[in-house]
Design a protein around this motif. Structure first.
Motif, PDB file in Angstrom:
ATOM      1  N   ILE A 270      64.105  78.909 -25.236  1.00 26.17           N
ATOM      2  CA  ILE A 270      63.193  80.495 -24.591  1.00 26.17           C
ATOM      3  C   ILE A 270      63.778  80.885 -23.484  1.00 26.17           C
ATOM      4  CG2 ILE A 270      60.855  80.941 -24.034  1.00 26.17           C
ATOM      5  CD1 ILE A 270      59.698  78.738 -25.610  1.00 26.17           C
TER       6      ILE A 270
ATOM      7  N   ASN B 299      59.556  87.071 -23.399  1.00 25.77           N
ATOM      8  CA  ASN B 299      59.908  85.888 -24.023  1.00 25.77           C
ATOM      9  C   ASN B 299      61.019  86.036 -25.055  1.00 25.77           C
ATOM     10  OD1 ASN B 299      58.071  83.997 -22.625  1.00 25.77           O
ATOM     11  ND2 ASN B 299      56.571  85.254 -24.167  1.00 25.77           N
TER      12      ASN B 299
ATOM     13  N   VAL C 142      63.347  84.415 -27.860  1.00 26.41           N
ATOM     14  CA  VAL C 142      63.430  83.033 -28.217  1.00 26.41           C
ATOM     15  C   VAL C 142      64.369  82.789 -29.457  1.00 26.41           C
ATOM     16  CG1 VAL C 142      61.862  81.016 -29.464  1.00 26.41           C
ATOM     17  CG2 VAL C 142      60.821  82.903 -27.926  1.00 26.41           C
TER      18      VAL C 142
ATOM     19  N   THR D 192      57.197  89.353 -26.946  1.00 29.97           N
ATOM     20  CA  THR D 192      58.022  88.192 -27.247  1.00 29.97           C
ATOM     21  C   THR D 192      58.880  88.553 -28.466  1.00 29.97           C
ATOM     22  OG1 THR D 192      56.343  86.527 -26.904  1.00 29.97           O
ATOM     23  CG2 THR D 192      58.051  85.752 -28.599  1.00 29.97           C
TER      24      THR D 192
END
Length: 233
Positions: A171, A194, A196, A40
């Protein structure tokens, strides 16, 4: 009153270009995703601080492209270099606005419904929003088209601190599935990246928010407070 604070961090990027930011914050995480490890990259901070510019960049100037376009580019470079593996790439894009989920790649992007969040144990999506639109992509251009389409649908508003303040958390997920072209192994490796872009925290006295933007600010600050509790846990 407390006058000294102790913060722990890995790096401070001062007057850094988009390429330096990516090398410091994104390159290893993207490489890990291609190797099969979920990753992420998340931007967090006050409204107007430059989070969306860091994540998306200037879409009309190649050298100012942000973390997400650079991550997509590296992703396909890594895939093309690993000729012994067959990769399947898919992506999704969701917006969390006033605690409601919107599918930015769906046919009816302006509508929401009671989405269910759960764990997918078969398709390799992990924890995800069920029935969210997932688009198969074969090229870097395919992924970027999904990114640009979703970015145009984001909810924005104008206030004192930011002329195009994002009023939602977004996202952008890239799902990878890989299997060996060599031998007879049926092993399949799934991983997820991910990306974000959070809405900015606001001090209402400074932003001058009122009416609808005030209600949005309340939901944004509430969500960021909860996120802080999750990270602390």
């Amino acid at each position: 009153r407390q006058s000294e604070y102790d913060f722990r961090f890995h790096n401070v990027l001062s007057n850094a270009g988009q390429d330096s930011v990516y090398d410091a914050c994104g390159r290893d995480i993207v490489g890990g995703a291609v190797n099969g490890t979920n990753g992420t990259i998340m931007s967090y901070g006050q409204t107007g601080a430059g989070k969306t510019f860091t994540m998306l960049g200037n879409l009309t100037a190649y050298h100012q492209r942000g973390l997400i376009p650079r991550a997509v580019s590296q992703l396909f470079e890594e895939i093309e270099s690993r000729t012994e593996y067959e990769f399947k790439v898919q992506c999704s894009y969701l917006e969390l606005y006033n605690e409601r989920v919107f599918d930015l790649l769906g046919e009816k992007t302006g509508e929401t419904k009671d989405w269910k969040i759960g764990e997918d144990t078969k398709g390799g999506f992990g924890m995800h929003v069920k029935d969210l639109t997932v688009v198969p992509c074969t090229t870097e251009e395919d992924v970027l088209n999904c990114l640009f389409k979703g970015a145009e649908m984001r909810t924005t508003a104008r206030h004192v601190l930011n002329t195009t303040s994002n009023r939602s958390h977004c996202i952008f997920c890239v799902y990878l599935e890989q299997r060996s072209r060599l031998g007879s192994s049926e092993k399949v490796v799934h991983s997820k990246l991910n990306l974000v872009d959070l809405a900015g925290s606001e001090r209402v006295k400074l932003s001058g928010a009122e009416g609808q933007t005030l209600e949005e600010a309340k939901q944004i600050n509430k969500a960021l407070s909860v996120l802080g509790d999750v990270l602390n846990s």
